[in-house]
Design a protein around this motif. Structure first.
Motif, PDB file in Angstrom:
ATOM      1  N   MET A 241     -30.768  30.153 -83.980  1.00 27.44           N
ATOM      2  CA  MET A 241     -31.493  30.241 -82.713  1.00 27.44           C
ATOM      3  C   MET A 241     -30.780  29.692 -81.487  1.00 27.44           C
ATOM      4  SD  MET A 241     -32.296  26.867 -82.117  1.00 27.44           S
ATOM      5  CE  MET A 241     -32.377  25.361 -83.044  1.00 27.44           C
ATOM      6  N   HIS A 242     -29.654  29.029 -81.620  1.00 25.54           N
ATOM      7  CA  HIS A 242     -29.005  28.411 -80.466  1.00 25.54           C
ATOM      8  C   HIS A 242     -28.621  29.438 -79.399  1.00 25.54           C
ATOM      9  CE1 HIS A 242     -27.909  24.681 -83.048  1.00 25.54           C
ATOM     10  NE2 HIS A 242     -28.989  24.453 -82.325  1.00 25.54           N
ATOM     11  N   GLY A 243     -28.706  29.003 -78.150  1.00 22.93           N
ATOM     12  CA  GLY A 243     -28.511  29.906 -77.029  1.00 22.93           C
ATOM     13  C   GLY A 243     -27.130  30.513 -76.893  1.00 22.93           C
ATOM     14  N   ASP A 244     -26.112  29.861 -77.448  1.00 23.74           N
ATOM     15  CA  ASP A 244     -24.769  30.442 -77.365  1.00 23.74           C
ATOM     16  C   ASP A 244     -24.572  31.545 -78.406  1.00 23.74           C
ATOM     17  OD1 ASP A 244     -24.820  28.394 -79.355  1.00 23.74           O
ATOM     18  OD2 ASP A 244     -22.632  28.337 -79.379  1.00 23.74           O
ATOM     19  N   HIS A 245     -25.604  31.809 -79.213  1.00 28.30           N
ATOM     20  CA  HIS A 245     -25.585  32.897 -80.191  1.00 28.30           C
ATOM     21  C   HIS A 245     -26.702  33.907 -79.934  1.00 28.30           C
ATOM     22  CE1 HIS A 245     -22.745  30.999 -83.158  1.00 28.30           C
ATOM     23  NE2 HIS A 245     -23.093  29.956 -82.424  1.00 28.30           N
ATOM     24  N   SER A 246     -27.766  33.470 -79.255  1.00 30.92           N
ATOM     25  CA  SER A 246     -28.922  34.349 -79.056  1.00 30.92           C
ATOM     26  C   SER A 246     -29.324  34.504 -77.594  1.00 30.92           C
ATOM     27  CB  SER A 246     -30.126  33.794 -79.828  1.00 30.92           C
ATOM     28  OG  SER A 246     -30.531  32.534 -79.301  1.00 30.92           O
ATOM     29  N   GLY A 247     -28.558  33.901 -76.683  1.00 30.69           N
ATOM     30  CA  GLY A 247     -28.926  33.919 -75.268  1.00 30.69           C
ATOM     31  C   GLY A 247     -28.967  35.292 -74.635  1.00 30.69           C
ATOM     32  N   GLY A 248     -28.238  36.244 -75.204  1.00 26.29           N
ATOM     33  CA  GLY A 248     -28.206  37.594 -74.648  1.00 26.29           C
ATOM     34  C   GLY A 248     -29.178  38.554 -75.301  1.00 26.29           C
ATOM     35  N   ASN A 249     -30.080  38.051 -76.144  1.00 26.87           N
ATOM     36  CA  ASN A 249     -31.005  38.924 -76.880  1.00 26.87           C
ATOM     37  C   ASN A 249     -31.711  39.938 -75.991  1.00 26.87           C
ATOM     38  OD1 ASN A 249     -30.419  37.627 -79.268  1.00 26.87           O
ATOM     39  ND2 ASN A 249     -32.465  36.794 -79.596  1.00 26.87           N
ATOM     40  N   ALA A 250     -32.293  39.468 -74.905  1.00 23.64           N
ATOM     41  CA  ALA A 250     -33.084  40.360 -74.046  1.00 23.64           C
ATOM     42  C   ALA A 250     -32.233  41.465 -73.433  1.00 23.64           C
ATOM     43  CB  ALA A 250     -33.773  39.558 -72.945  1.00 23.64           C
ATOM     44  N   ASN A 251     -30.960  41.175 -73.199  1.00 27.36           N
ATOM     45  CA  ASN A 251     -30.068  42.168 -72.584  1.00 27.36           C
ATOM     46  C   ASN A 251     -29.577  43.227 -73.577  1.00 27.36           C
ATOM     47  OD1 ASN A 251     -30.252  40.776 -70.142  1.00 27.36           O
ATOM     48  ND2 ASN A 251     -28.479  39.494 -70.615  1.00 27.36           N
ATOM     49  N   PHE A 252     -29.598  42.893 -74.860  1.00 32.13           N
ATOM     50  CA  PHE A 252     -29.132  43.836 -75.884  1.00 32.13           C
ATOM     51  C   PHE A 252     -30.283  44.486 -76.650  1.00 32.13           C
ATOM     52  CE2 PHE A 252     -25.211  41.461 -75.285  1.00 32.13           C
ATOM     53  CZ  PHE A 252     -24.240  42.448 -75.418  1.00 32.13           C
TER      54      PHE A 252
END
Length: 299
Positions: free
Chosen positions: A91-102
């Motif tokens: 869940m860390h943001g440097d692995h999941s921060g782009g979820n909404a964009n992809f």
């Protein structure tokens, strides 16, 4: 006075935007070809895995949101096929921060049960604070979750994802591309540096070591490993890493059994001295790894 305050706010906002733009411009996305169909993308944050299948693309992790356009541009140099599955290793943001964009209409976002729970908790706070929209909140969340393992099939390729318990966090998954013989370990492996074990999010030293041992049961001498951070690796290097972790664990446990305090263990450089020069120059410094081992083993 109000005008001065307004000017200050505007100036700060412009400065923040310029700083973000400068950060984005200085990040270069590099691509490593690991097999016929699997690639590793490195930028800022966790390493991204890209599998190009017969008809679709399987993507693992997506780094920070502000890098999404750059990452998409890099992927377009590999393939024009759509991203059918986006997988979060944790869940860390440097692995999941782009979820909404992809996470578009043609893409299904997949992760372990606990990953959705933790991202949902964090993003709900942002939603309630009106920092994000409801649509953004929804697209940040995994749409398919699993508890132990999940398997994908694409032509001749079988993609196995399995949960490793209380390792880096409580929601880590490792993904193995069987035919291409490539393993993506997420942050359960920091190649060439001390690991970050997130104790507050369910991680533990023993769980971290167990994750490595489980990975070693799956792979062989020819397997290419994508670590969460660091350069591509292999079975021999992973075996050496396990030995390092086991050695530090044993030494710190001896100190704990002798009644040593956290402060004494943090100050005792001899506990990690054999590895500090090679592994202590990353995000986690030698005293920090000794602290992590102490707190995890002391429980």
């Amino acid at each position: 006075m109000k005008n001065k305050h307004l000017i200050s706010v505007v100036a700060f906002s412009i400065f923040s935007l310029l700083s973000l733009k400068a950060q984005e411009e200085e990040v270069t996305i590099t691509i490593d070809t690991l097999s016929n169909d699997v690639y590793m993308l490195t930028g800022r944050g966790g390493n991204i895995g890209i599998y190009v299948g017969e008809h679709n693309v399987f993507m693992i992790d997506d780094q920070f949101a502000y890098l999404s356009d750059k990452i998409k541009a890099s992927i377009s140099t590999i393939t024009s096929k759509p991203i059918s599955f986006l997988f979060n290793t944790h869940m860390h943001g440097d692995h999941s921060g782009g979820n909404a964009n992809f996470n578009m209409e043609e893409t299904t976002l997949v992760a372990h049960d606990n990953v959705r729970k933790r991202i949902q908790t964090r993003q709900k706070q942002n939603l309630e604070a009106e920092k994000i929209s409801l649509d953004y909140y929804t697209r940040m969340l995994p749409e398919v979750t699993f508890s132990d393992d999940i398997t994908f099939y694409d032509g001749e390729e079988t993609i196995m994802a399995f949960h490793v318990h209380n390792a880096h966090t409580d929601g880590d998954a490792i993904i193995y591309f069987m035919n291409n013989n490539v393993l993506h370990m997420g942050d359960t492996y920091f190649a060439g540096r001390y690991p970050y074990i997130d104790l507050k999010s369910g991680g533990s030293v023993q769980g971290y070591i167990n994750a490595h041992k489980k990975a070693l049961m799956v792979i062989d001498g020819d397997t290419k490993i994508i670590p969460g951070h660091g350069r591509p690796s292999n079975k021999k290097e992973l075996e050496s890493y396990v030995a390092l972790l086991e050695d530090i664990k044993a030494k710190v446990q001896t100190e704990i059994d002798a009644g040593k305090s956290l402060e004494e263990v943090k100050a005792n450089s001899s506990l990690t001295g054999s590895y500090d020069a090679t592994h202590g120059n990353g995000y986690i410094k030698p005293d920090a790894i000794r602290e992590t081992f102490y707190k995890s083993l002391k429980k």
